[in-house]
Design an enzyme around this catalytic site. Structure first.
Site: not given
Ligand code: NAD
Length: 485
Positions: A154, A230-231, A234, A252, A287, A466
């Site tokens: 994002n 990420g999510s 994950t 995060e 997020c 962070e």
């Molecule tokens: P995602 O979890 O699908 O992917 C994030 C990253 O993790 C990608 O690089 C992906 O390739 C990698 N990944 C996927 N499976 C993995 C595994 N098994 N092991 C290690 N790495 C793996 O998330 P997304 O769809 O890219 O991002 C959106 C999400 O991120 C939303 O839920 C959003 O709220 C969250 N987000 C949180 C913050 C925060 O600061 N809290 C900031 C930005 C986004």
């Protein structure tokens, strides 16, 4: 455009020699190819990082900082190229990439380069009771060695640099994986890192899918810590992999953030604009976006009218067009998810007050993944629409009567990333601020960031913080050295 991995100071094709299509969300057409790397590439990168670790850790902090400053300068000098690439890759308005994403990436590098030079550790003088004898305790903060940084799509370069900058500044070698959905600007940064004089192996960037590359980074025994954004799903998988290996983790994750508007709030046009932005900036793909808008019942109808009027002025359009407030959603899969969530909201009995459908843009963006800013009312806080993270341009309006009810609704979610409060009553702001179960609470503002402050969430929004010294602490191991005299 064919991207390459950065390993040991050189650009490499993946061992598999296979590539993933990278799409331009505004046109739905592939425009780049990202290495579909695997555990073999991660292994090569980790070995390069291991070789680089002692030299980088031993380098005087000023020299490490100099290289990060140089990298920041190189990115800044190519601001337009980076912004164009970020916008094309993610679908976000070019104007946003140019004014927020790329400048913030530059600031992240500069901030941590400066922070490491001024950082100090603690010492404690231990008295023995006998003059002239005792001990001095010095707490060393030593780099961990090789660390993994995994970032989402994002805010691609913004969040990628938010991780690698403190990791590198603290003296670690990094194996990083940007999102395979938006890998382009990290690849460009990788090329510039060579020009900036980062020694080979200090920063390695391995592109590819999460289950192959990300998982291999988390599993690798030489990787001592993983910083992940990420999510939540994950994050849970990563935590399960890392826990038996006793790795340090910073997670995060997702959010379902409330924005709470009290009747006494200063609802000037500027503040109303911020409240609108807090729901729809970056197509709601931040997020920190406030996707549940809680409004005190006594002003609900008047507020709704003004709010909808302003949301109605938002333009969805070609990200390259300076008049576009919202661009395209990042992928077809995400577009399908967001539109399915809107359908579900209807099924749950939600009333769509505006938006609620895909938007077709004529011309070059005719096939792009655009969704109209959508506002929904009439759903209880426990409806799925108010509980699950949609991560798109969708905001629900929820009325409340008093402070206690606002607090119960706001805290009534599994997530706990960020909340914003709109009130003139600072005693109330303090009272609620201490009771809201979120890592970040903004009062009369939203996404006002100071890089020195702790950033992160509670509950399903993650663990760890962070930002500022929190990040430097995460990327170092404290060791107490007790010297008796
Ligand atoms: P995602 O979890 O699908 O992917 C994030 C990253 O993790 C990608 O690089 C992906 O390739 C990698 N990944 C996927 N499976 C993995 C595994 N098994 N092991 C290690 N790495 C793996 O998330 P997304 O769809 O890219 O991002 C959106 C999400 O991120 C939303 O839920 C959003 O709220 C969250 N987000 C949180 C913050 C925060 O600061 N809290 C900031 C930005 C986004």
């Amino acid at each position: 455009m064919r991207l390459a991995n950065l390993i040991d100071g050189h650009l490499h094709a993946p061992a598999s020699m296979s590539y993933l299509d990278v799409f331009e969300p505004a046109t739905a057409a592939p425009f780049a190819h990202c290495p579909d790397s695997d555990a073999t590439d991660v292994e090569t990168a980790v070995q390069a990082a291991r070789r680089a670790t002692p030299g980088w850790a031993a380098m005087p902090v000023e020299q490490r900082a100099q290289r990060l400053f140089r990298l920041a300068d190189l990115i800044e000098a190519r601001l337009d190229a980076f912004a164009a690439l970020e916008s094309r890759d993610s679908g976000k308005p070019l104007q946003l990439a140019r004014s927020v994403d790329i400048p913030r990436a530059v600031s992240n590098l500069r901030y941590f380069a400066a922070a490491i030079v001024t950082w100090s550790s603690e010492s404690h003088a231990t008295e023995s009771g006998t003059p002239g004898t005792g001990a001095i305790n010095v707490t060393l903060r030593q780099p961990l060695g090789v660390v993994g940084c995994i970032s989402p799509w994002n805010l691609p370069l913004y969040l990628f640099t938010w991780k690698i900058a403190p990791a590198l500044a603290a003296g670690n070698a990094v194996v990083a994986k940007p999102s395979e959905i938006t890998p382009c600007t990290a690849a460009l940064l990788g090329e510039l890192s060579i020009e900036a004089g980062l020694p080979p192996g200090v920063l390695n960037i391995v592109h590819g899918r999460g289950p192959s590359v990300g998982q291999a980074i988390v599993e690798h025994p030489a990787v001592k810590a993983v910083s992940f954004t990420g999510s939540t799903a994950t994050g849970a998988r990563i935590a399960a992999t890392a826990a038996p290996r006793f790795k340090k983790l910073s997670l995060e994750l997702g959010g379902k953030n409330p924005a709470i508007v009290f009747a006494d709030a200063d609802l000037s046009d500027d503040n109303l604009d911020t409240i609108v932005r807090s729901g729809f900036a970056n197509q709601g793909e931040i997020c920190l976006c406030g996707s549940r808008l809680l409004v005190q019942r006594s002003i609900y109808e008047r507020f709704r009218e003004r709010y909808l009027e302003r949301v109605g002025t938002l333009r969805v359009g070609d990200p390259e067009d300076a008049r576009s407030d919202l661009g395209a959603l990042v992928s077809k899969a995400h577009f399908d998810k967001v539109t399915a969530c809107i359908t579900q909201a209807r099924t749950e009995g939600g009333r769509i007050l505006c938006g609620g459908e895909a938007v077709r843009i004529d011309g070059r963006c005719a096939d792009g993944w655009f969704v109209a800013p959508t506002v929904i009312e009439g759903l209880d806080n426990d409806a799925a629409t108010n509980q699950q993270e949609i991560f798109g341009p969708v905001v629900t309006l929820i009325p409340f009567d008093d402070e206690a009810e606002a607090l119960a609704i706001a805290n009534g979610t599994g997530y706990g990333l960020a909340a914003s409060l709109w009130t003139r009553d600072l005693a109330r702001a303090h009272r609620l601020g201490t009771q809201l179960d979120f890592g970040i609470v903004w009062v009369n503002c939203w996404m006002l960031r100071d890089l020195r402050t702790p950033f992160g969430g509670v509950k399903h929004s993650g663990i760890g913080r962070e930002g500022g010294v929190e990040a430097l602490r995460f990327f170092t191991e404290p060791k107490n050295l007790c010297i008796r005299y």
